[in-house]
Design an enzyme around this catalytic site. Structure first.
Site, PDB file in Angstrom:
ATOM      1  N   LYS B  79      56.361  29.803-110.226  1.00  0.00           N
ATOM      2  CA  LYS B  79      56.300  29.923-109.025  1.00  0.00           C
ATOM      3  C   LYS B  79      56.440  30.537-108.111  1.00  0.00           C
ATOM      4  CE  LYS B  79      61.668  29.376-107.487  1.00  0.00           C
ATOM      5  NZ  LYS B  79      63.137  29.799-107.826  1.00  0.00           N
ATOM      6  N   SER B 154      65.986  25.740-107.382  1.00  0.00           N
ATOM      7  CA  SER B 154      64.932  26.030-106.508  1.00  0.00           C
ATOM      8  C   SER B 154      63.560  26.170-107.170  1.00  0.00           C
ATOM      9  CB  SER B 154      64.775  27.109-105.758  1.00  0.00           C
ATOM     10  OG  SER B 154      64.904  28.628-107.146  1.00  0.00           O
ATOM     11  N   SER B 178      68.325  28.369-110.502  1.00  0.00           N
ATOM     12  CA  SER B 178      67.511  28.115-110.502  1.00  0.00           C
ATOM     13  C   SER B 178      66.530  27.743-111.198  1.00  0.00           C
ATOM     14  CB  SER B 178      66.625  28.498-109.098  1.00  0.00           C
ATOM     15  OG  SER B 178      67.441  28.319-107.273  1.00  0.00           O
TER      16      SER B 178
END
Lengths: 485, 488
Positions: B79, B154, B178
Site C-alpha cells: 500500500k 482504503s 481498511s
C-alpha cells in the site's frame, strides 16, 4: 515616580532548560550544539511520514533528578501529550510535551532576599521536545525576504519548570532564577549555558494596587535568555503596566516579546488571538510508570546542592557573601572543596579563589571548569606561604607561573630562586645599606612622618626583588630606626 | 492453473526445485500487471527494474545452494502509505506525489530481508481515509470481480491487485476496516493483527492509536506465512509489543471441534443485506457441522462505536497530518508569507475527504469541545473494550459479516456518512485493538462476501485455525474473477 509607590508586582516564571543528554528526546541524533545546519537530523526529528518517537530514558532520569533537586513530587504515572500549533520551526506542527500529568509537581526552592529567606513554589516541571531554529536571510524576521529552517535543535530534550506567581520584586525574580539555574547546574541535569540558549525564560507579570489581594491582568513575555534581559524587561514592563493603570485603562492580557536593542516589550498576540493548542494524549508513545525504586536510584546520585553547600561553607567560618560567591557555580564550589582537601584553611583558600585566581581566569576568559591550575597546586602554593618559603606577593607571581607553565609551585620557586630571605644577618646588612642610601626618609620618619616607613620597606623589597620576609623586614627596620643616626 | 495463481507454498517449491527462476516468475507477474493494469489500476507505481534486480539476487542464492525463506523470490506489493527507500511513497495524495522517503518502513525492511520481491506501490484512499479508494488523488481502482464496482478501501489497491493475480500478496493498513472491507469486497483473505503485533514505523499515520499493518492474500496459509515475516517487536515503534511470536502456520489445522463461536447480534443490524445475512447463517451451519459450538451473544455498546471512532480517528488525523505544510518536503504552493504558503499548500494538495476529517478532528479537540467529544469518545472506547473482553472470556472467537453490503458501484456512495456506515462491523475491532480476519464466505449478486472472525489479543493463531477450517471445507478461495478466467 516608580510603579512601586502604588503597585505591587506579581510574577511567575516558566523556565525552559535543555537537559544534558547525548542524544535527542525521541531519536538517536546528537544534541551537540552547533554543527552544520540540518546535519543532526533523521526522519523522526524531521517529522517525515511514518517516523515514530522512542523516548530516551536518560531524559526521564534527568527530569526525575531535577524534580528531586527542586523538592518536587515525582509522578508514579506520567504521559506525553501533543501541543498542536503551526510554526515552520516545528517539524510536525505539534510539539510532544506533557499536559495534565507532568513528571514533577509541587516543588519549591528557597531564595535569600535582604538576608531573609523566602520560599518560591514550583507548580510543575514537564518534559518536552525543543523546536528547530529559523535562520533569517536578513537582520530580523520582519526585514528578511526569506528564512531557512535548521532542525539540528529539533528534538533536543527540554524540561519546562513552571513557578508559582510567588515573586513580588524584580530582585526576587532574579534571585529565583539564579538559584534555579544553580540548582540545575549542581544537579548536573543541564549544562546551563545561557549564551547557547540552554536556558530560556518566559515571565508572567501583573500589577495590583498595594494592599490588594486580587491578581491584576497579566502579560507574558516570551523567550528571554539572560538574567540581565529578565531584569531590564521586567523593569520596563512594570512601568508600562503602571502607566496604563495610572491612566485608568486596563492592561490587555497578551503575549509580548522583548526587543533587547530597543529595550521595550512589544505585543505579539492578544488573548483573543491566543493559540488553542488542542492538547491530547500522544498515541505514538506509551504512558510511563515510575516506580519508587527508580526514583530512589536517582536520588542516590544527587550531589550536594547549593543551599546545603552554602551552609557547610558558613560552618567553616566563611561569611554569607563568601559562601554565596564560592557556590555561584558548581565548578567553582567543587574547586574550593578540592583545594580544601589539601589545605584546610577556608578563609585563606576562599580569598585566593575569589581574588587572584578568579581575576586571573577572568583576564584570560576562562572559568573554573577549565582552570589550568590544579586544586592541589593552589594548595601546595598556600603551604609554601604558610611555611614562610614565599611571601604573599611572590605567591601572586608563582600563581601566574603555574597558570602559564603548569609546573608545580615548589619547582617554580626553586627554578626562579623565589625563596624568601629570612636570614636575619643578610637582611640586616641590606637594610643598613637602604638606610644609608636614604637619609632623608630616615629623618622624615624620625621627625614623625609615618609614611616614610612604608617607603623604606618598599626600598628593601626592591633591593631583594620582593623576596624579603615582610615581617622580618618590619621588625628589623623598626629596631634600626629607633637607634638614632 | 497459471503459475501466478499458485499459493506461496507452491511457488516456493517451484523456486527451490528450480522449476522456475525468480526472474521468470517476476517476469510473469510483471506481464500480468501490464495486461491487467489498464482495467484494474491497482498500482500507483510499478517497480519492475528493482523487482527484477531483487529476483536476480534470490536466483543467485538458489544457484549457490543457499536456503531461501518462504517469501523469497516471490512478487508482492505494498500500500502506498508504507515507506519504501528511494521509491516514491504518495499516500495517494497530491501532497506527497513526488515524495521519496530516505528510509524503509519496518515492514518493508522485514519483507526485503525475507527476500520478497517488491513489484510496486498500490492505490488507496488518500491518506487511507475512505472505504472505496475513490478518494485517491490520482485515479479509481476497479474491483476485479466487476469493473464497474469499487474494490473497497482504503486498501483498495492492495485487495484488487491480489484478487486480479497481479501479485502473490500485498500489505495494507487497517484503521477502521481498511484491510478487511476491501478483502471482503474483492474475495481475498485480509488480516488486521492485534494492535502492537506489527510495527507502524514507516506507515504514514492516519490515526496512531488505531492503525495496524496487515497482509492481504488469496489463502489463509499464505496470510500466516506473510504475518510470520512482518510481525514482532520493533524498537522503533513504542506501541509495538514484545511478545513470543509463534510460527503462525502451526495453527493451520482443519479442526474446529469444541471451538466456541459467539455471534454478536448487534453485527446483524445496521442495514445488513439479507442475502449476506443468509450466507453468514450458512457459514455458521458449516462451523456447526465441523463441531464448533455456536451461540448468539451481545456487545451492548456497539451502536456508539462508529461515532466514537470518528471522533478519535479524526482527532488523531488532524494532528498527524499537520506536518504536511510545504516547509521541508512534499508539495509546496508558492506564496509571499509563510502562513499563506502553508495554508495554500494544504488547501491545494489535500482532497475533500481528508480536509473534512481534519476539520472534524480539529473541532473535536478544540477547547470547549474536548470534553464533550474526545473525552466522551475515549469513554465509549473503554466500554467497547469491556464488551469484547466479556464476550471473549466466554467464546474463543466472534463471528460476523465483514460488511453489510457487497462492493458498491463506482460513484454509488456520495454521502460521507453512508460510506462510514459500511464500516460499522469492522470499526469496533480497531477501537478495542483486537485482531480480526476477513475470509471469503460466498457470493451475492456474483460479488464476493466476507466473513469476519474476531479473536482475543494475540490470538491470530486461533483466528487462522478457525479461518483455515472454513476455507478448506468451503473452497471459495478457488473461485476467480471472470476477468481472469476469460484471460486464461
Amino acid at each position: 515616580m516608580s510603579y512601586q509607590d502604588k503597585y505591587e508586582m506579581v510574577c511567575g516564571v516558566e523556565t525552559h532548560v535543555e537537559l544534558a543528554t547525548k542524544t535527542k528526546i525521541f531519536c538517536a541524533c546528537t544534541t551537540e550544539f552547533g554543527g552544520e545546519q540540518n546535519t543532526h537530523v533523521c526522519p523522526v526529528c524531521l517529522g517525515l511520514p511514518g517516523a515514530l518517537p522512542v523516548l530516551n530514558r536518560e531524559v526521564v532520569n534527568l527530569a526525575i533528578k531535577a524534580g528531586l533537586a527542586l523538592n518536587c513530587e515525582i509522578a508514579e504515572f506520567t504521559k506525553f501529550d501533543r501541543k498542536n500549533y503551526f510554526y515552520p520551526d516545528l517539524s510536525k506542527n505539534y510539539q510532544t510535551s506533557q499536559y495534565d500529568l507532568p513528571i514533577c509537581k509541587n516543588g519549591r526552592l528557597e531564595i535569600e532576599i535582604n538576608g531573609e529567606s523566602k520560599s518560591i513554589g514550583i507548580t510543575r516541571a514537564h518534559m518536552e521536545e525543543d523546536a528547530g531554529k529559523l535562520v533569517h536571510s536578513g537582520e530580523s524576521i520582519t526585514t528578511s525576504d526569506s528564512s531557512y529552517v535548521d532542525y539540528n535543535r529539533a528534538g533536543v530534550p527540554l524540561l519546562e519548570i513552571v513557578s508559582e506567581p510567588d515573586m513580588r520584586t524584580v530582585d526576587e525574580v532574579i534571585a529565583y532564577l539564579q538559584e534555579l539555574v544553580q540548582i540545575l547546574d549542581y544537579a548536573g541535569v543541564s549544562d546551563c549555558k545561557m549564551e547557547q540558549g540552554s536556558v530560556r525564560f518566559d515571565v508572567n507579570v501583573s500589577l495590583r494596587p498595594l494592599g490588594s489581594r486580587e491578581l491584576g491582568t497579566r502579560t507574558e513575555i516570551k523567550n528571554l535568555n539572560s538574567f540581565a534581559a529578565v531584569r531590564r524587561c521586567l523593569e520596563y514592563e512594570t512601568e508600562r503596566q503602571a502607566k496604563v493603570l495610572n491612566k485608568g485603562e486596563k492592561v490587555i492580557q497578551e503575549t509580548r516579546t522583548w526587543d533587547d536593542s530597543q529595550g521595550v516589550t512589544l505585543s505579539l498576540r492578544t488573548k483573543e488571538e491566543a493559540h488553542d493548542y488542542r492538547y491530547f494524549p500522544e498515541a505514538d508513545l506509551v504512558p510511563l510508570k515510575i516506580d519508587p525504586e527508580w526514583v530512589e536510584r536517582i536520588r542516590a546520585t544527587l550531589p550536594e546542592l547549593p543551599a546545603a553547600k552554602r551552609e557547610r561553607l558558613k560552618e567553616l567560618g566563611l561569611s554569607g557573601y563568601e559562601a554565596g560567591v564560592l557556590t555561584s557555580s558548581k565548578a567553582m564550589a567543587d574547586y574550593f572543596d578540592r583545594v580544601m582537601q589539601n589545605y584546610a584553611d577556608a578563609k585563606v583558600v576562599a580569598n585566593w579563589i575569589m581574588g587572584d585566581l578568579s581575576a586571573l581566569l577572568k583576564a584570560n576568559n576562562r572559568s573554573f571548569e577549565d582552570c589550568p591550575i590544579k586544586p592541589y597546586q593552589l594548595a601546595d602554593m598556600l603551604k609554601l606561604i604558610k611555611k614562610g618559603d614565599i611571601s604573599g606577593k611572590i605567591a601572586k607571581t608563582v600563581l601566574e607561573e603555574i597558570y602559564t607553565g603548569g609546573k608545580d609551585p615548589a619547582v617554580i620557586v626553586k627554578e626562579k630562586g623565589l625563596v624568601q630571605i629570612r636570614d636575619q644577618d643578610a637582611l640586616e646588612k641590606i637594610i643598613a645599606e637602604v638606610l644609608a642610601q636614604n637619609p632623608k626618609s630616615v629623618a622624615d620618619y624620625q621627625g614623625g612622618k609615618e609614611k616614610a616607613f612604608g617607603f623604606l620597606v618598599g626600598q628593601v623589597m626592591k633591593a631583594t626583588q620582593g623576596k624579603a620576609n615582610p615581617e622580618l623586614v618590619n621588625k628589623i627596620l623598626k629596631e634600626k630606626l629607633q637607634i638614632a643616626y | 492453473m497459471k503459475t501466478i495463481r499458485k499459493s506461496l507454498a507452491e511457488l516456493h517449491t517451484l523456486l527451490v526445485n528450480k522449476e522456475i527462476s525468480s526472474v521468470e516468475l517476476t517476469g510473469e507477474y510483471l506481464d500480468h500487471i501490464s495486461e491487467f493494469e489498464p482495467k484494474i489500476r491497482a498500482f500507483i507505481t510499478v517497480t519492475a527494474e528493482k523487482a527484477l534486480a531483487q529476483a536476480k539476487k534470490i536466483d543467485q542464492k538458489i544457484a549457490q545452494g543457499e536456503s531461501i525463506g518462504p517469501l523469497a523470490g516471490i512478487p508482492m506489493a505494498l500500500k502506498d502509505n508504507l515507506c519504501t527507500e528511494e521509491i516514491v511513497t504518495t499516500c495517494a495524495s497530491q501532497m506527497l506525489r513526488e515524495f521519496i522517503p530516505p528510509y524503509n518502513a519496518t515492514v518493508t525492511s522485514r519483507l526485503e530481508a525475507a527476500g520478497a520481491v517488491l513489484a510496486g506501490k498500490l492505490n488507496m484512499d488518500e491518506f487511507a481515509m475512505g472505504s472505496t479508494t475513490e478518494s485517491s488523488a490520482f485515479f479509481l481502482t476497479a474491483n476485479p470481480w466487476d469493473l464497474s464496482r469499487v474494490p473497497g478501501g482504503s486498501s483498495g489497491g492492495s485487495a484488487a491487485s491480489v484478487a486480479a493475480g497481479e501479485v502473490a500478496y500485498s500489505l495494507g493498513s487497517d484503521t477502521g476496516g481498511s484491510i478487511r472491507q476491501p478483502a471482503a469486497f474483492c474475495g481475498v483473505v485480509g488480516l488486521k493483527p492485534t494492535y502492537g503485533v506489527v510495527s507502524r514505523y514507516g506507515l504514514a499515520a492516519f490515526a496512531s492509536s488505531l492503525d495496524q499493518v496487515g497482509p492481504l492474500t488469496r489463502t489463509v496459509r499464505d496470510n500466516a506465512l506473510v504475518l510470520n515475516a512482518i510481525a514482532g517487536y520493533d524498537v522503533l515503534d513504542s506501541t509495538s509489543v514484545p511478545f513470543n511470536k509463534p510460527d503462525y502456520t502451526q495453527f493451520l489445522e482443519n479442526n474446529v471441534k469444541g471451538l466456541k463461536i459467539g455471534v454478536p447480534k448487534e453485527f446483524f443490524e445496521h442495514g445488513l443485506k439479507s442475502e449476506i445475512a443468509e450466507l453468514i447463517k450458512q457459514a455458521l451451519k458449516t462451523y456447526e457441522q465441523l463441531g464448533a459450538e455456536i451461540e448468539e451473544c451481545s456487545l451492548p455498546h456497539m451502536q456508539y462505536a462508529l461515532p466514537a471512532y470518528f471522533v478519535i480517528s479524526t482527532a488523531e488525523c488532524s494532528s498527524n497530518l499537520a506536518r504536511y505544510d510545504g516547509v521541508s518536503y512534499g508539495y509546496r504552493a508558492e506564496a509571499e508569507e509563510v502562513i499563506d504558503m502553508c495554508e495554500t499548500t494544504r488547501a491545494k494538495a489535500f482532497g475533500p475527504e481528508v480536509k473534512r476529517r481534519m476539520l472534524f478532528g480539529t473541532y473535536a479537540l478544540s477547547s470547549g469541545n474536548y470534553e464533550a467529544y474526545y473525552v466522551k469518545a475515549q469513554k465509549v472506547r473503554t466500554l467497547i473494550k469491556q464488551d469484547f473482553a466479556q464476550a471473549l472470556a466466554k467464546y474463543h472467537v466472534l463471528l460476523s459479516p465483514t460488511t453489510p453490503t457487497v462492493a458498491y458501484k463506482i460513484g454509488e456512495i456520495s454521502e460521507p456518512v453512508a460510506c462510514y456506515m459500511g464500516d460499522v462491523y469492522t470499526i469496533p475491532v480497531n477501537l478495542a485493538g483486537l485482531p480480526a480476519i476477513s475470509i471469503p464466505a460466498g457470493f451475492v449478486d456474483n460479488m464476493p462476501v466476507g466473513l469476519q472472525l474476531i479473536g482475543n489479543y494475540f490470538a491470530e493463531g486461533l483466528l487462522y485455525r478457525a479461518a483455515y477450517a472454513f476455507e478448506q471445507n468451503t473452497g471459495y478461495y478457488q473461485e476467480i474473477p471472470a476477468l481472469l478466467r476469460e484471460a486464461d
